[in-house]
Design a protein around this motif. Structure first.
Motif, PDB file in Angstrom:
ATOM      1  N   ALA A  83       0.821  -1.206   0.000  1.00 29.28           N
ATOM      2  CA  ALA A  83       0.000   0.000   0.000  1.00 29.28           C
ATOM      3  C   ALA A  83       0.854   1.255   0.000  1.00 29.28           C
ATOM      4  O   ALA A  83       1.901   1.314   0.650  1.00 29.28           O
ATOM      5  N   THR A  84       0.419   2.255  -0.742  1.00 27.81           N
ATOM      6  CA  THR A  84       1.003   3.592  -0.664  1.00 27.81           C
ATOM      7  C   THR A  84      -0.064   4.532  -0.128  1.00 27.81           C
ATOM      8  O   THR A  84      -1.263   4.328  -0.344  1.00 27.81           O
ATOM      9  N   THR A  85       0.352   5.555   0.598  1.00 25.26           N
ATOM     10  CA  THR A  85      -0.603   6.463   1.219  1.00 25.26           C
ATOM     11  C   THR A  85       0.019   7.822   1.460  1.00 25.26           C
ATOM     12  O   THR A  85       1.234   7.945   1.649  1.00 25.26           O
ATOM     13  N   GLN A  86      -0.818   8.848   1.459  1.00 27.61           N
ATOM     14  CA  GLN A  86      -0.380  10.194   1.800  1.00 27.61           C
ATOM     15  C   GLN A  86      -0.412  10.428   3.301  1.00 27.61           C
ATOM     16  O   GLN A  86       0.186  11.377   3.794  1.00 27.61           O
ATOM     17  N   LEU A  87      -1.131   9.593   4.045  1.00 26.76           N
ATOM     18  CA  LEU A  87      -1.228   9.739   5.489  1.00 26.76           C
ATOM     19  C   LEU A  87       0.066   9.299   6.159  1.00 26.76           C
ATOM     20  O   LEU A  87       0.780   8.432   5.648  1.00 26.76           O
ATOM     21  N   PRO A  88       0.407   9.869   7.305  1.00 27.24           N
ATOM     22  CA  PRO A  88       1.586   9.411   8.046  1.00 27.24           C
ATOM     23  C   PRO A  88       1.468   7.923   8.380  1.00 27.24           C
ATOM     24  O   PRO A  88       0.373   7.418   8.640  1.00 27.24           O
ATOM     25  N   ARG A  89       2.580   7.247   8.400  1.00 24.86           N
ATOM     26  CA  ARG A  89       2.588   5.802   8.650  1.00 24.86           C
ATOM     27  C   ARG A  89       1.876   5.437   9.946  1.00 24.86           C
ATOM     28  O   ARG A  89       1.138   4.455  10.008  1.00 24.86           O
ATOM     29  N   ILE A  90       2.068   6.237  10.978  1.00 34.15           N
ATOM     30  CA  ILE A  90       1.522   5.889  12.287  1.00 34.15           C
ATOM     31  C   ILE A  90      -0.003   5.924  12.300  1.00 34.15           C
ATOM     32  O   ILE A  90      -0.641   5.340  13.181  1.00 34.15           O
ATOM     33  N   MET A  91      -0.623   6.575  11.312  1.00 30.68           N
ATOM     34  CA  MET A  91      -2.077   6.633  11.245  1.00 30.68           C
ATOM     35  C   MET A  91      -2.688   5.415  10.551  1.00 30.68           C
ATOM     36  O   MET A  91      -3.840   5.058  10.841  1.00 30.68           O
ATOM     37  N   VAL A  92      -1.957   4.781   9.637  1.00 27.31           N
ATOM     38  CA  VAL A  92      -2.582   3.774   8.774  1.00 27.31           C
ATOM     39  C   VAL A  92      -1.953   2.388   8.820  1.00 27.31           C
ATOM     40  O   VAL A  92      -2.595   1.408   8.452  1.00 27.31           O
ATOM     41  N   GLU A  93      -0.718   2.284   9.262  1.00 23.31           N
ATOM     42  CA  GLU A  93      -0.019   1.005   9.136  1.00 23.31           C
ATOM     43  C   GLU A  93      -0.715  -0.116   9.891  1.00 23.31           C
ATOM     44  O   GLU A  93      -0.860  -1.231   9.385  1.00 23.31           O
ATOM     45  N   ASN A  94      -1.145   0.160  11.104  1.00 21.60           N
ATOM     46  CA  ASN A  94      -1.803  -0.873  11.904  1.00 21.60           C
ATOM     47  C   ASN A  94      -3.040  -1.403  11.208  1.00 21.60           C
ATOM     48  O   ASN A  94      -3.263  -2.619  11.133  1.00 21.60           O
ATOM     49  N   PHE A  95      -3.875  -0.513  10.679  1.00 17.89           N
ATOM     50  CA  PHE A  95      -5.096  -0.935   9.999  1.00 17.89           C
ATOM     51  C   PHE A  95      -4.786  -1.734   8.739  1.00 17.89           C
ATOM     52  O   PHE A  95      -5.384  -2.793   8.499  1.00 17.89           O
ATOM     53  N   LEU A  96      -3.872  -1.258   7.918  1.00 15.27           N
ATOM     54  CA  LEU A  96      -3.572  -1.926   6.656  1.00 15.27           C
ATOM     55  C   LEU A  96      -3.021  -3.330   6.868  1.00 15.27           C
ATOM     56  O   LEU A  96      -3.355  -4.258   6.123  1.00 15.27           O
TER      57      LEU A  96
END
Length: 497
Positions: A117-130
């Protein structure tokens, strides 16, 4: 839209193929990242920080959310936040991500076994969910700067479009994928792969028009959403955030009125006044109501066994019955214990001592217990502690549900003493209470020779059936390990749980 045709090709996909996808463009229904940053600002930074973010949105909109505007939101939300206590990305955001996922994009995505996955959100916001919900093996996202344990509100300077080397099915091969198929809105992406993603498949997978898509239904979640934290019960879009800030002054006044009435007046007087202020309580009883209350002929009182939605559950049960009850709890703030209109006894987690306390209370009157040991917001029941089954055969299961529109009156990592305030801060909080009638003697330990575990499981299933919920084997410890990183045991004099 060609998602359906792509799904039919699932059998043709090779085991060596890895999908690289843009998280926001592929899966999220929302076209703006503002609501997710508002959640971070409110839950991790507080009301003042969220107001500042809201007032700054015109500037953010003018600069563009994908460039300078994004950097402003990151700064406003994260500057000064402690890094080691930030759990919004793992405890709060997953719920809102799941409720915002497009079903068509999700089905196409899950056709691949390996995903990056690539994302514009900071890693700490999305990594756990993904990783936890979508099974993503690597996340290409920017890291936040920190200094002495605090976020600085900016990004690290290292290249965010590079994924550290990782093994996929035992092998690694470097591959470059460009943006020609519209999958990744980055100029160039570098990732580890064993095969090239089929160009036609990429177009089929992600060419859906968001206007024609549907949000992923709860039944199709990759895994059940049982636990989540945070106070906000709604997605804080720009419009709903405006409603929130307009409501807060009125809500705070109404909350104080409700709280004062609840603790200062007798139950028979406070109930109609609370109803006039907007609180709603609906209840149902079995046809024979005589078995719901204590009789002088009985040596012990009635034991009301409830599922646990908020700390106010025993108060509402007492209000509906029209008489005071005793209640017990494992964790309670000093404030809640002091102002509670009914007698609340703190348990010790020593089984024998707790059993003696509960037995003594039943000899004095009626007792209400919540054997889940902690609250659960979603339509699930946690495993029931069987201690209550050892004490008496006069057991009445009580099914409870709570509906709120703005704030949750529960928390795992916040201040428990504020739970009643947040509940009453809602415009019209609604309680639904169902008395299921006394448990048949044949289903009790004393009358039917059942084991305490059999009785606890039977009561759990009956309450689940009445509410349309699902039973789980999860416990209080599981909840706090997921949401707060501890086992949910706090100091006696601390109102923080």
């Amino acid at each position: 839209m060609r998602t359906s045709s792509f799904v039919q090709k699932k059998e043709k996909l090779g085991n060596n193929e890895t999908l690289v996808f843009d998280f926001e463009g592929t899966l999220l229904q929302s076209t703006s990242l503002f609501p997710y940053f508002m959640l971070v600002a409110f839950e991790a930074g507080g009301i003042l920080r969220s107001v500042i973010l809201f007032l700054s949105y015109p500037l953010i909109w003018l600069l563009g959310e994908d460039q300078l505007g994004l950097n402003i939101m990151v700064f406003l939300c994260f500057f000064g936040i402690r890094k080691d206590t930030f759990r919004t990305g793992s405890a709060v955001l997953p719920k809102f991500f799941l409720e915002d996922i497009r079903g068509e994009g999700f089905e196409a995505l899950m056709c691949y076994e390996r995903k990056v996955a690539t994302t514009q959100l900071p890693r700490i916001m999305v990594e756990n969910f993904l990783k936890d919900y979508l099974g993503v093996e690597a996340v290409m996202a920017k890291e936040l700067k920190s200094f002495r344990g605090f976020f600085m509100g900016g990004y690290e300077k290292k290249n965010p479009n590079k994924v550290p080397s990782c093994k996929i099915n035992g092998g690694t091969t470097g591959t470059n994928i460009n943006n020609s198929a519209g999958m990744v809105d980055r100029n160039h992406v570098e990732f580890i792969d064993q095969g090239q993603v089929n160009q036609e498949s990429k177009e089929d997978c992600l060419a859906d028009d968001k206007r024609n898509c549907h949000v992923l239904s709860r039944e199709k979640y990759p895994k059940p959403l049982i636990f989540h934290d945070g106070r906000l019960a709604f997605m804080p879009t720009l419009a709903s955030s405006l409603v929130l800030f307009v409501w807060l002054p009125f809500g705070l006044f109404l909350c104080l009125v409700r709280f004062t009435v609840g603790i200062a007046l007798p139950l028979n007087l406070s109930a109609p006044i609370l109803a006039f202020t907007g609180t709603r309580t609906t209840f149902s009883r079995p046809q024979s109501t005589g078995s719901l209350v204590h009789s002088e002929k009985k040596e012990k009182g009635m034991l009301y066994v409830c599922n646990h939605r908020t700390l106010l559950d025993p108060l509402y049960v007492s209000s509906v019955l029209g008489k005071p009850l005793f209640t017990v709890t494992y964790s309670l703030s000093r404030l809640s214990e002091t102002v509670s209109p009914i007698k609340t006894i703190r348990l010790t987690r020593d089984r024998e001592k707790d059993r003696e306390k509960m037995d003594k209370l039943l000899s004095l009157g009626n007792l209400v217990v919540c054997p889940e040991g902690t609250t659960c917001r979603e339509p699930y029941l946690l495993r029931f502690s069987p201690l209550f089954a050892e004490i008496t055969a006069n057991i009445i299961p009580v099914a409870i549900d709570v509906k709120v529109s703005m704030f949750y009156g529960t928390t795992a990592s916040g201040y428990k003493c504020l739970d009643p305030f947040f509940h009453f801060l809602n415009p019209s909080p609604t309680y639904t209470i169902k008395f299921l009638g006394m448990l048949p003697q044949s289903q009790t330990c004393q009358g039917g020779g059942k084991s305490k575990i059999e009785v606890a499981n039977f009561v759990q299933k009956e309450i689940c059936k009445a509410l349309g919920f699902a039973c789980t084997n999860m416990t209080r410890k599981d909840k706090y390990l997921v949401l707060a990183g501890n086992e949910g045991i706090s100091a006696r004099n601390n109102c923080h749980r």
